[in-house]
Write a protein that holds these residues in place. Sequence first.
Motif, PDB file in Angstrom:
ATOM      1  N   ASP A 141       0.835  -1.279  -0.014  1.00 11.80           N
ATOM      2  CA  ASP A 141       0.089  -0.021  -0.023  1.00 11.80           C
ATOM      3  C   ASP A 141       0.875   1.241   0.131  1.00 11.80           C
ATOM      4  OD1 ASP A 141      -2.284  -1.589   0.203  1.00 11.80           O
ATOM      5  OD2 ASP A 141      -2.122  -1.403   2.505  1.00 11.80           O
ATOM      6  N   ARG A 225      -5.905   0.036  -2.327  1.00  9.05           N
ATOM      7  CA  ARG A 225      -6.438  -0.110  -0.767  1.00  9.05           C
ATOM      8  C   ARG A 225      -6.437   1.289  -0.146  1.00  9.05           C
ATOM      9  NH1 ARG A 225      -4.044  -5.466  -1.111  1.00  9.05           N
ATOM     10  NH2 ARG A 225      -1.812  -4.432  -0.146  1.00  9.05           N
ATOM     11  N   GLU A 228      -9.405   3.330  -0.924  1.00  5.19           N
ATOM     12  CA  GLU A 228     -10.695   3.143  -0.357  1.00  5.19           C
ATOM     13  C   GLU A 228     -10.822   3.955   0.842  1.00  5.19           C
ATOM     14  OE1 GLU A 228     -10.445  -1.276   0.042  1.00  5.19           O
ATOM     15  OE2 GLU A 228     -10.733  -1.725  -2.406  1.00  5.19           O
ATOM     16  N   ARG A 229     -10.026   4.167   1.273  1.00  7.53           N
ATOM     17  CA  ARG A 229      -9.762   4.886   2.711  1.00  7.53           C
ATOM     18  C   ARG A 229     -10.038   6.337   2.599  1.00  7.53           C
ATOM     19  NH1 ARG A 229      -4.634   3.002   5.467  1.00  7.53           N
ATOM     20  NH2 ARG A 229      -5.186   4.613   6.836  1.00  7.53           N
ATOM     21  N   ALA A 258      -7.220   2.604   9.236  1.00  8.78           N
ATOM     22  CA  ALA A 258      -7.181   1.240   8.482  1.00  8.78           C
ATOM     23  C   ALA A 258      -8.077   0.272   9.427  1.00  8.78           C
ATOM     24  CB  ALA A 258      -5.627   0.798   8.335  1.00  8.78           C
TER      25      ALA A 258
END
Length: 260
Positions: A141, A225, A228-229, A258
Amino acid sequence: MKFATWNVNSIRQRQDHVLDYLAREQPDVLALQEIKCATEIFPVDVFKAAGYDSIVVGQKSYNGVAILTRHPHDVTHTALPGWETDPAQARYVEIRSCGLVFGNLYLPNGNSGGSTGYDSKLAFMEALALHAHGMLQAGQDFILLGDYNVCPTDEDHAPGALSPDDALVRPQSRAAFRRLLWLGLTDALRALHPVGRFYTFWDYQAAAWQRDSGLRIDHALLSPRVAERLLTALPARDERGRPQPSDHVPLAVTLADATG
């Protein structure tokens, strides 16, 4: 979590601006470009007193990048893998912190040095794409943030601010930027604000700030990923109106915590 990128155009001239920004905004990570000082004279102790460790790749008078962080970290790269110049240029530094890799870049402008200068810009973007691809393949990430010196679309610069052959808007520059997106990266600001003019740079010349003749050239690209946050992404426009400002303003991004 909050992080930001800011081309400060000389840390010695903008040290107090950065300290004020850290006190007000308290980012977890702040990526700085164009610090314009050798590594050994970067004001590490000043930022340590403000609660931030400094990871610095400096160069006398030109270029230079640094990352300020409040968290434990490991330094992963002090130059962009696969991109070399002679003499060396201080344009990339990377750390791992909070489960993320932060790559801080100051991409060559490409308008100086003739065809050689522009070729160096494209070579940097090629190396960046290959590095991003490698991290994606490894399941890492990451965030690649900094001064890209690319306006991805016509909406990312004020009408008339740039000539059609400027290196920031040439088709090859934009194609290289799109390649990063096609790898699966997300332009944080455009993910949340797909239309509209959001500038991060106003030249000191020709009353560019007063006329709002700006450019969006500072970007934060997020791996899947991380995207997505994503919660917020905006330039800190008011910084440009402060006394003795940088010609760039911070681009700040916040992420949800997270999970899992």
